[in-house]
Scaffold this active site. Sequence first.
Site, PDB file in Angstrom:
ATOM      1  N   TYR A 144       0.809  -1.355  -0.009  1.00 44.13           N
ATOM      2  CA  TYR A 144      -0.069   0.102   0.093  1.00 44.13           C
ATOM      3  C   TYR A 144       0.932   1.138  -0.010  1.00 44.13           C
ATOM      4  O   TYR A 144       0.681   2.180  -0.587  1.00 44.13           O
ATOM      5  CB  TYR A 144      -0.808   0.150   1.148  1.00 44.13           C
ATOM      6  CG  TYR A 144      -2.110  -1.200   1.224  1.00 44.13           C
ATOM      7  CD1 TYR A 144      -3.225  -1.001   0.533  1.00 44.13           C
ATOM      8  CD2 TYR A 144      -1.785  -2.246   1.815  1.00 44.13           C
ATOM      9  CE1 TYR A 144      -4.171  -1.687   0.506  1.00 44.13           C
ATOM     10  CE2 TYR A 144      -2.980  -3.321   1.937  1.00 44.13           C
ATOM     11  CZ  TYR A 144      -3.904  -3.088   0.915  1.00 44.13           C
ATOM     12  OH  TYR A 144      -4.885  -3.990   1.121  1.00 44.13           O
ATOM     13  N   ASN A 167     -12.457   0.012  -5.603  1.00 41.19           N
ATOM     14  CA  ASN A 167     -12.069  -0.178  -7.026  1.00 41.19           C
ATOM     15  C   ASN A 167     -13.129  -0.642  -7.810  1.00 41.19           C
ATOM     16  O   ASN A 167     -13.811  -1.747  -7.283  1.00 41.19           O
ATOM     17  CB  ASN A 167     -10.885  -0.946  -7.317  1.00 41.19           C
ATOM     18  CG  ASN A 167     -10.636  -1.482  -8.643  1.00 41.19           C
ATOM     19  OD1 ASN A 167     -11.070  -0.823  -9.472  1.00 41.19           O
ATOM     20  ND2 ASN A 167      -9.838  -2.512  -8.636  1.00 41.19           N
ATOM     21  N   CYS A 175      -6.360  -4.936  -7.966  1.00 43.48           N
ATOM     22  CA  CYS A 175      -6.241  -4.449  -6.642  1.00 43.48           C
ATOM     23  C   CYS A 175      -5.917  -5.452  -5.646  1.00 43.48           C
ATOM     24  O   CYS A 175      -5.126  -5.124  -4.718  1.00 43.48           O
ATOM     25  CB  CYS A 175      -7.503  -3.684  -6.254  1.00 43.48           C
ATOM     26  SG  CYS A 175      -8.863  -4.730  -6.201  1.00 43.48           S
ATOM     27  N   HIS A 176      -5.847  -6.409  -6.159  1.00 42.80           N
ATOM     28  CA  HIS A 176      -5.735  -7.943  -5.419  1.00 42.80           C
ATOM     29  C   HIS A 176      -3.958  -8.072  -5.302  1.00 42.80           C
ATOM     30  O   HIS A 176      -3.647  -8.820  -4.021  1.00 42.80           O
ATOM     31  CB  HIS A 176      -6.410  -9.353  -5.887  1.00 42.80           C
ATOM     32  CG  HIS A 176      -5.736  -9.411  -7.203  1.00 42.80           C
ATOM     33  ND1 HIS A 176      -6.572  -9.071  -8.253  1.00 42.80           N
ATOM     34  CD2 HIS A 176      -4.823 -10.418  -7.431  1.00 42.80           C
ATOM     35  CE1 HIS A 176      -5.829  -9.435  -9.290  1.00 42.80           C
ATOM     36  NE2 HIS A 176      -5.051 -10.500  -8.985  1.00 42.80           N
ATOM     37  N   GLU A 202      -1.927 -16.690  -9.312  1.00 38.59           N
ATOM     38  CA  GLU A 202      -0.834 -15.955  -9.968  1.00 38.59           C
ATOM     39  C   GLU A 202       0.385 -16.539  -9.670  1.00 38.59           C
ATOM     40  O   GLU A 202       1.453 -16.367 -10.343  1.00 38.59           O
ATOM     41  CB  GLU A 202      -1.197 -14.345  -9.975  1.00 38.59           C
ATOM     42  CG  GLU A 202      -2.367 -13.759 -10.633  1.00 38.59           C
ATOM     43  CD  GLU A 202      -2.529 -12.650 -10.517  1.00 38.59           C
ATOM     44  OE1 GLU A 202      -1.409 -11.947 -10.132  1.00 38.59           O
ATOM     45  OE2 GLU A 202      -3.523 -11.733 -10.839  1.00 38.59           O
TER      46      GLU A 202
END
Length: 209
Positions: A144, A167, A175-176, A202
């Site tokens: 962040y 978002n 945003c994850h 991912e």
Amino acid sequence: MSTVDDETARLLAAVPEPGERAIADLHARLVARAQDAGLLDVAYRTLDAPVGTLLLAATPVGLVRVAFAVQDHDAVLADLAARVSPRVLAAPRRLDDVARQLDEYFSGARHRFDLPVDLRLATGFRRAVVEHLPTIGYGRTASYAQVASAAGRPRAVRAVGTACALNPVPLVVPCHRVVRSDGSPGRYAGGDAAKAALLELERPGGDAS
């Protein structure tokens, strides 16, 4: 008089109800007419995904909203009607490309989305944060604090968290991938489990299912 009413009721009862296909065809014609007349401002559909049922909504500009089931799809549609346009209509075909690319993402075949987005629901500093998020590549994360600095307000760490929570197009705008400075995932509008699943997907060799 009662005899006429009884006869009318009998005749009405004999009329078959339209089948699902007829209703679907009627709805498709309604959507086409609304679109031709410029009256379809927000098209939407749902998509079953490994992180739950997603609501997808688009304007003529692009994808304007992606919402998780925990965000209450009915409430999201009401918000779109209030903030974008009351002319909101289920039009799945308008979002076929979005659905296809999301399916490819969840299967691991797509690492980057190629979709127009409409970010009108993100304003001010939140817009700056959302516009920065796609620069965080697939399989990577940023804190962040790092995002706050990149967005031009290094001390606005909490505001970055709010921007990520609000978002309007998560997944497509990732945003994850924003995590805490200690590397822990942090909170997520789609639920903590959904964020953990996306980060796992991912990860090399990962799987969101």
